[in-house]
Design a protein around this motif. Sequence first.
Motif, PDB file in Angstrom:
ATOM      1  N   ARG A   1      73.304  31.181 -31.987  1.00 29.69           N
ATOM      2  CA  ARG A   1      71.855  30.964 -31.972  1.00 29.69           C
ATOM      3  C   ARG A   1      71.160  32.316 -32.009  1.00 29.69           C
ATOM      4  NH1 ARG A   1      74.928  26.539 -30.934  1.00 29.69           N
ATOM      5  NH2 ARG A   1      73.677  24.664 -30.656  1.00 29.69           N
ATOM      6  N   LEU A   2      70.153  32.412 -32.840  1.00 29.03           N
ATOM      7  CA  LEU A   2      69.348  33.617 -32.908  1.00 29.03           C
ATOM      8  C   LEU A   2      68.017  33.330 -32.246  1.00 29.03           C
ATOM      9  CD1 LEU A   2      69.923  34.540 -36.670  1.00 29.03           C
ATOM     10  CD2 LEU A   2      71.312  35.182 -34.691  1.00 29.03           C
ATOM     11  N   ILE A   3      67.587  34.223 -31.383  1.00 27.04           N
ATOM     12  CA  ILE A   3      66.270  34.117 -30.768  1.00 27.04           C
ATOM     13  C   ILE A   3      65.371  35.048 -31.569  1.00 27.04           C
ATOM     14  CG2 ILE A   3      64.935  34.319 -28.648  1.00 27.04           C
ATOM     15  CD1 ILE A   3      67.281  32.257 -28.579  1.00 27.04           C
ATOM     16  N   VAL A   4      64.389  34.464 -32.251  1.00 27.21           N
ATOM     17  CA  VAL A   4      63.552  35.193 -33.199  1.00 27.21           C
ATOM     18  C   VAL A   4      62.133  35.316 -32.652  1.00 27.21           C
ATOM     19  CG1 VAL A   4      62.658  35.227 -35.561  1.00 27.21           C
ATOM     20  CG2 VAL A   4      64.946  34.311 -35.109  1.00 27.21           C
ATOM     21  N   ASN A   5      61.652  36.560 -32.608  1.00 31.10           N
ATOM     22  CA  ASN A   5      60.301  36.850 -32.147  1.00 31.10           C
ATOM     23  C   ASN A   5      59.408  36.965 -33.381  1.00 31.10           C
ATOM     24  OD1 ASN A   5      57.927  37.896 -31.156  1.00 31.10           O
ATOM     25  ND2 ASN A   5      58.918  39.351 -29.789  1.00 31.10           N
ATOM     26  N   ARG A   6      58.513  36.017 -33.557  1.00 28.47           N
ATOM     27  CA  ARG A   6      57.642  36.016 -34.732  1.00 28.47           C
ATOM     28  C   ARG A   6      56.463  36.964 -34.569  1.00 28.47           C
ATOM     29  NH1 ARG A   6      56.071  31.121 -37.646  1.00 28.47           N
ATOM     30  NH2 ARG A   6      55.953  32.718 -39.218  1.00 28.47           N
ATOM     31  N   ALA A   7      56.224  37.493 -33.380  1.00 24.51           N
ATOM     32  CA  ALA A   7      55.099  38.402 -33.153  1.00 24.51           C
ATOM     33  C   ALA A   7      55.525  39.866 -33.168  1.00 24.51           C
ATOM     34  CB  ALA A   7      54.425  38.076 -31.818  1.00 24.51           C
ATOM     35  N   ALA A   8      56.816  40.144 -33.250  1.00 25.20           N
ATOM     36  CA  ALA A   8      57.283  41.532 -33.232  1.00 25.20           C
ATOM     37  C   ALA A   8      56.842  42.245 -34.492  1.00 25.20           C
ATOM     38  CB  ALA A   8      58.798  41.571 -33.096  1.00 25.20           C
ATOM     39  N   SER A   9      56.486  43.519 -34.362  1.00 25.92           N
ATOM     40  CA  SER A   9      55.991  44.261 -35.518  1.00 25.92           C
ATOM     41  C   SER A   9      56.904  45.432 -35.901  1.00 25.92           C
ATOM     42  CB  SER A   9      54.577  44.767 -35.244  1.00 25.92           C
ATOM     43  OG  SER A   9      54.571  45.593 -34.104  1.00 25.92           O
ATOM     44  N   HIS A  10      57.727  45.914 -34.997  1.00 18.31           N
ATOM     45  CA  HIS A  10      58.621  47.021 -35.324  1.00 18.31           C
ATOM     46  C   HIS A  10      59.841  46.465 -36.044  1.00 18.31           C
ATOM     47  CE1 HIS A  10      60.494  50.897 -35.083  1.00 18.31           C
ATOM     48  NE2 HIS A  10      61.579  50.329 -34.612  1.00 18.31           N
TER      49      HIS A  10
ATOM     50  N   LEU B   1      61.801  46.076 -49.319  1.00 22.15           N
ATOM     51  CA  LEU B   1      60.846  45.297 -48.528  1.00 22.15           C
ATOM     52  C   LEU B   1      59.408  45.660 -48.878  1.00 22.15           C
ATOM     53  CD1 LEU B   1      60.223  43.285 -46.274  1.00 22.15           C
ATOM     54  CD2 LEU B   1      60.498  45.135 -44.637  1.00 22.15           C
ATOM     55  N   ASP B   2      59.142  46.944 -49.077  1.00 18.76           N
ATOM     56  CA  ASP B   2      57.771  47.375 -49.354  1.00 18.76           C
ATOM     57  C   ASP B   2      57.559  47.682 -50.833  1.00 18.76           C
ATOM     58  OD1 ASP B   2      59.393  49.575 -49.310  1.00 18.76           O
ATOM     59  OD2 ASP B   2      58.305  50.629 -47.730  1.00 18.76           O
ATOM     60  N   GLY B   3      58.265  46.968 -51.681  1.00 14.86           N
ATOM     61  CA  GLY B   3      58.112  47.143 -53.125  1.00 14.86           C
ATOM     62  C   GLY B   3      56.961  46.307 -53.669  1.00 14.86           C
ATOM     63  N   GLU B   4      56.973  46.092 -54.974  1.00 17.14           N
ATOM     64  CA  GLU B   4      55.894  45.341 -55.624  1.00 17.14           C
ATOM     65  C   GLU B   4      55.935  43.859 -55.272  1.00 17.14           C
ATOM     66  OE1 GLU B   4      55.743  46.096 -59.795  1.00 17.14           O
ATOM     67  OE2 GLU B   4      55.723  48.261 -59.512  1.00 17.14           O
ATOM     68  N   GLU B   5      57.134  43.332 -55.100  1.00 16.89           N
ATOM     69  CA  GLU B   5      57.271  41.914 -54.747  1.00 16.89           C
ATOM     70  C   GLU B   5      56.983  41.727 -53.263  1.00 16.89           C
ATOM     71  OE1 GLU B   5      60.751  38.511 -54.541  1.00 16.89           O
ATOM     72  OE2 GLU B   5      61.078  40.293 -55.758  1.00 16.89           O
ATOM     73  N   ILE B   6      56.124  40.774 -52.946  1.00 16.05           N
ATOM     74  CA  ILE B   6      55.771  40.505 -51.541  1.00 16.05           C
ATOM     75  C   ILE B   6      56.855  39.639 -50.924  1.00 16.05           C
ATOM     76  CG2 ILE B   6      54.111  39.406 -50.005  1.00 16.05           C
ATOM     77  CD1 ILE B   6      51.939  40.101 -52.039  1.00 16.05           C
ATOM     78  N   ILE B   7      57.397  40.119 -49.808  1.00 15.78           N
ATOM     79  CA  ILE B   7      58.432  39.396 -49.080  1.00 15.78           C
ATOM     80  C   ILE B   7      57.914  39.108 -47.676  1.00 15.78           C
ATOM     81  CG2 ILE B   7      60.761  39.501 -48.144  1.00 15.78           C
ATOM     82  CD1 ILE B   7      61.464  41.354 -50.480  1.00 15.78           C
ATOM     83  N   GLU B   8      57.933  37.836 -47.302  1.00 17.31           N
ATOM     84  CA  GLU B   8      57.457  37.439 -45.972  1.00 17.31           C
ATOM     85  C   GLU B   8      58.549  37.676 -44.936  1.00 17.31           C
ATOM     86  OE1 GLU B   8      56.351  33.513 -43.310  1.00 17.31           O
ATOM     87  OE2 GLU B   8      56.857  33.266 -45.423  1.00 17.31           O
ATOM     88  N   VAL B   9      58.227  38.469 -43.912  1.00 15.18           N
ATOM     89  CA  VAL B   9      59.111  38.623 -42.754  1.00 15.18           C
ATOM     90  C   VAL B   9      58.695  37.544 -41.766  1.00 15.18           C
ATOM     91  CG1 VAL B   9      59.846  40.123 -40.868  1.00 15.18           C
ATOM     92  CG2 VAL B   9      59.424  41.089 -43.141  1.00 15.18           C
ATOM     93  N   TRP B  10      59.572  36.564 -41.580  1.00 13.03           N
ATOM     94  CA  TRP B  10      59.265  35.432 -40.716  1.00 13.03           C
ATOM     95  C   TRP B  10      59.336  35.818 -39.246  1.00 13.03           C
ATOM     96  CZ3 TRP B  10      62.038  32.057 -37.395  1.00 13.03           C
ATOM     97  CH2 TRP B  10      61.389  30.849 -37.123  1.00 13.03           C
ATOM     98  N   GLY B  11      60.262  36.729 -38.897  1.00 10.85           N
ATOM     99  CA  GLY B  11      60.391  37.164 -37.509  1.00 10.85           C
ATOM    100  C   GLY B  11      61.511  38.166 -37.347  1.00 10.85           C
ATOM    101  N   VAL B  12      61.558  38.760 -36.169  1.00 10.71           N
ATOM    102  CA  VAL B  12      62.576  39.756 -35.826  1.00 10.71           C
ATOM    103  C   VAL B  12      63.570  39.128 -34.858  1.00 10.71           C
ATOM    104  CG1 VAL B  12      62.979  42.004 -34.743  1.00 10.71           C
ATOM    105  CG2 VAL B  12      60.954  41.654 -36.165  1.00 10.71           C
ATOM    106  N   VAL B  13      64.851  39.290 -35.150  1.00  7.77           N
ATOM    107  CA  VAL B  13      65.896  38.758 -34.261  1.00  7.77           C
ATOM    108  C   VAL B  13      65.951  39.649 -33.034  1.00  7.77           C
ATOM    109  CG1 VAL B  13      68.348  38.243 -34.014  1.00  7.77           C
ATOM    110  CG2 VAL B  13      67.200  37.838 -36.212  1.00  7.77           C
TER     111      VAL B  13
END
Length: 146
Positions: free
Chosen positions: A75-84, A125-137
Motif C-alpha cells: 500500500r502506498l500512502i500518497v499525499n496529494r498536497a505535497a509540493s516538494h 516532467l517540466d517539458g512541453e507536454e503537461i503531466i499531472e502529478v496526482w500526489g507524492v508517495v
Amino acid sequence: MSSLSILARGERLRERLLTDVATDLRITGFQSPAEDEREEGLSLDRLTGLGAPHVWGVQVLDDSLIGFGIFRGDRLIVNRAASHLDNKLVVVDLDDGYRVRLVQRDLFGGRWLKAADPIVPDVQLDGEEIIEVWGVVSWVVSCVSS
C-alpha cells in the motif's frame, strides 16, 4: 458522608479485584512511577496521516515497481498536497493511466520522471507536454507475513 466515583468498566473491575484482595488498600490520585515510561499504542493512521482529506491509500496491483523495492500488494500512502517533488516517488497521470515514477533533476535543472524498470524511457516532467502529478508517495506499507 460517602462519595461516589463513576469509573469506566475496566477501572471498576480492577478496583473491585483490588479491594477484594486488600480491604485496607486506599486508592489515591497518584499514578504509579511506571506510568511515566508507558508508551501509547502505535497508530498507523496518526503516523501516516490517513483520514486527512489530502492523504490517500493506493494498492500496488502488479510487479512493475520492484525496482523501487515496492511489491504487488503493498500500500502506498500518497499525499496529494505535497509540493516538494525532487528525489521523491510520485503518482503521475500518463497516457496509459496512473503510474509511480521517481522525480530527478538533470545537470541543467530539468525534472525527469524515471520508472522502476530502466528499459522504460524517462519522461521530462517540466517539458512541453503537461503531466499531472496526482500526489507524492510518503509511505510504503508492506505486509511481511500473512
